[in-house]
Design an enzyme around this catalytic site. Structure first.
Site, PDB file in Angstrom:
ATOM      1  N   ARG A  53      -5.286   5.319  -8.020  1.00 51.64           N
ATOM      2  CA  ARG A  53      -5.049   6.755  -8.163  1.00 51.64           C
ATOM      3  C   ARG A  53      -4.901   7.135  -9.634  1.00 51.64           C
ATOM      4  O   ARG A  53      -5.453   8.147 -10.098  1.00 51.64           O
ATOM      5  CB  ARG A  53      -3.815   7.156  -7.366  1.00 51.64           C
ATOM      6  CG  ARG A  53      -3.946   6.867  -5.877  1.00 51.64           C
ATOM      7  CD  ARG A  53      -2.621   6.855  -5.151  1.00 51.64           C
ATOM      8  NE  ARG A  53      -1.997   8.177  -5.116  1.00 51.64           N
ATOM      9  CZ  ARG A  53      -0.780   8.412  -4.647  1.00 51.64           C
ATOM     10  NH1 ARG A  53      -0.035   7.396  -4.204  1.00 51.64           N
ATOM     11  NH2 ARG A  53      -0.299   9.639  -4.639  1.00 51.64           N
ATOM     12  N   LEU A  99       0.863  -1.171   0.000  1.00 52.04           N
ATOM     13  CA  LEU A  99       0.000   0.000   0.000  1.00 52.04           C
ATOM     14  C   LEU A  99       0.903   1.226   0.000  1.00 52.04           C
ATOM     15  O   LEU A  99       1.980   1.214   0.603  1.00 52.04           O
ATOM     16  CB  LEU A  99      -0.898   0.028   1.245  1.00 52.04           C
ATOM     17  CG  LEU A  99      -1.940  -1.087   1.393  1.00 52.04           C
ATOM     18  CD1 LEU A  99      -2.717  -0.914   2.700  1.00 52.04           C
ATOM     19  CD2 LEU A  99      -2.901  -1.102   0.211  1.00 52.04           C
ATOM     20  N   ASP A 100       0.468   2.279  -0.663  1.00 48.82           N
ATOM     21  CA  ASP A 100       1.235   3.515  -0.649  1.00 48.82           C
ATOM     22  C   ASP A 100       1.346   4.044   0.780  1.00 48.82           C
ATOM     23  O   ASP A 100       0.526   3.725   1.647  1.00 48.82           O
ATOM     24  CB  ASP A 100       0.572   4.564  -1.533  1.00 48.82           C
ATOM     25  CG  ASP A 100       0.539   4.158  -3.000  1.00 48.82           C
ATOM     26  OD1 ASP A 100       1.427   3.387  -3.414  1.00 48.82           O
ATOM     27  OD2 ASP A 100      -0.376   4.602  -3.718  1.00 48.82           O
ATOM     28  N   LYS A 101       2.336   4.882   1.011  1.00 42.41           N
ATOM     29  CA  LYS A 101       2.614   5.401   2.348  1.00 42.41           C
ATOM     30  C   LYS A 101       1.362   5.931   3.044  1.00 42.41           C
ATOM     31  O   LYS A 101       1.115   5.630   4.216  1.00 42.41           O
ATOM     32  CB  LYS A 101       3.669   6.510   2.254  1.00 42.41           C
ATOM     33  CG  LYS A 101       3.931   7.237   3.571  1.00 42.41           C
ATOM     34  CD  LYS A 101       4.894   8.392   3.363  1.00 42.41           C
ATOM     35  CE  LYS A 101       5.055   9.194   4.645  1.00 42.41           C
ATOM     36  NZ  LYS A 101       5.944  10.375   4.448  1.00 42.41           N
ATOM     37  N   THR A 113      -1.868   5.492   2.112  1.00 38.39           N
ATOM     38  CA  THR A 113      -3.077   4.687   1.955  1.00 38.39           C
ATOM     39  C   THR A 113      -3.220   3.807   3.189  1.00 38.39           C
ATOM     40  O   THR A 113      -2.257   3.211   3.654  1.00 38.39           O
ATOM     41  CB  THR A 113      -3.002   3.822   0.693  1.00 38.39           C
ATOM     42  OG1 THR A 113      -2.912   4.675  -0.454  1.00 38.39           O
ATOM     43  CG2 THR A 113      -4.230   2.928   0.560  1.00 38.39           C
TER      44      THR A 113
END
Length: 375
Positions: free
Chosen positions: A291, A192-194, A196
């Site tokens: 995104r 997961l992105d930082k 998210t």
């Protein structure tokens, strides 16, 4: 099997970095999986056989035949597809060291390989000595001998990288499960992105890691997200658009010709005057996929620092809503549901994570704004 809801601090609206202590906490759903044999785990795929020991220094014996659709590509690219449980950099190092051969011959990473060629790897999985275990609290939703599922907070980087040498989820995992030092990428099979939030599964053994990777490649792991996007979406749909690195801005991804296949399914949960609450199911797992795809449709995520573009507020909106939209500190994206087959028992398991406080607060303000202008 559904987990119990994760408790949230209701007194904090933007408490993104809050995590719960889990020392001594037991699994909260599902039976404990039976332990793996300690000598060898055997797995089979099309044109691929694998044998890996599960001792502290992992002996790796892999053999794979290059399928027709991968013929004509570079050796390092083919190896990354066939042995995806190992990082590209590690595979390239093994190729250069002569440990990964093609039909018995040592080639260079950039050399072309053809369909029908046989790749063989004989190496040892060395412990990642550069990774440091750190006592970072984790919010653990489920854990047994093979896997653990965490609810990641905003602000936590998943894997060490430039600018984030430590303080990551990987460092926390090594403290919680020291033996993960011997599993590729410390058991991390997806990211997961930082900023998210939400659910992630981590493998605790080589066998679990390999089988989870197989499920991800087969697209049998269900990952469903919720997001708040800018603009009013009329109906749901599917985005089937390849994603690759942006041509000019290298930190961004984009829909590009020749990119990796990427498929997202989305549906509308609730519409507001200038925003929409959506649910997105991933069929693939590309970097920044949701995104990028929502931006491609013209509906970027609220708070997205890379893709949101122009700021939009409803006409005559409440000042609190205006301020919240303007200052929302991250992309409004949450990994809400996770479902997969247990890598050892085969049991289908599923978990749900409640929406985080900042997400709920923004939804509340958007609902109040809509109701204030009804009629």
């Amino acid at each position: 099997m559904m987990s119990a809801p994760v408790r949230r601090d209701k007194d904090a609206v933007f408490k993104h970095k809050r995590v719960a202590e889990t020392k001594g906490r037991s699994a909260i759903c599902g039976p404990r999986a039976r332990p793996l044999p300690t000598d060898v785990a055997c797995l089979s795929q099309t044109n691929l056989s694998r044998r890996m020991s599960t001792t502290s220094k992992q002996a790796i014996q892999l053999r794979a035949e290059v399928p027709f659709d991968l013929g004509g590509q570079r050796l390092d690219q083919v190896a990354a597809q066939l042995f995806s449980e190992h990082s590209r950099s590690r595979l390239a190092a093994w190729i250069k060291d002569g440990l990964l051969t093609v039909d018995g011959a040592v080639l260079r990473p950039r050399d072309t390989v053809h369909a029908g060629a046989v790749l063989e790897l004989s190496a040892e999985q060395q412990a990642q000595g550069e990774w440091v275990a750190q006592d970072i609290p984790l919010e653990i939703v489920y854990e047994d001998d093979q896997i653990l599922v965490i609810d990641k907070p905003a602000g936590l980087v998943v894997h060490p990288a430039a600018g984030h040498a430590d303080g990551t989820l990987l460092n926390a995992l090594l403290h919680h499960v020291p033996d993960l030092i011997n599993v590729p990428r410390a058991g991390i099979v997806h990211r997961l992105d930082k900023d998210t939030t939400g659910l992630m599964v981590v493998a605790k053994t080589l066998q679990a890691q390999t089988r989870l990777v197989e499920q991800l490649q087969a697209r049998s792991v269900s990952r469903i997200y919720e997001a708040i996007v800018i603009g009013v979406i009329i109906t749901g749909g599917t985005v089937d658009a390849p994603i690759g690195r942006h041509g000019q801005q290298r930190q961004r991804m984009a829909v590009v010709e020749g990119g990796k296949p990427a498929v997202s399914h989305y549906r509308v949960l609730e519409r507001f005057r200038s925003h929409t609450h959506v649910r997105v199911k991933l069929e693939t797992g590309r970097t920044h996929q949701i995104r990028v795809h929502m931006t491609h449709l013209g509906y970027p995520l609220v708070g997205d620092p890379l893709y949101s573009g122009r700021f939009r507020i409803p006409p005559a909106a409440n000042p609190t809503l205006v301020q919240t939209l303007r200052e929302f500190p991250r992309q409004a994206l949450h990994a809400r549901f996770l479902e997969l087959d247990h890598p050892v028992t085969g049991q289908r398991m599923k978990w749900e994570s409640p929406l985080p406080d900042d997400f709920v607060w923004l939804l509340t303000l958007l609902q109040q704004d809509r109701e204030a202008f009804v009629g």
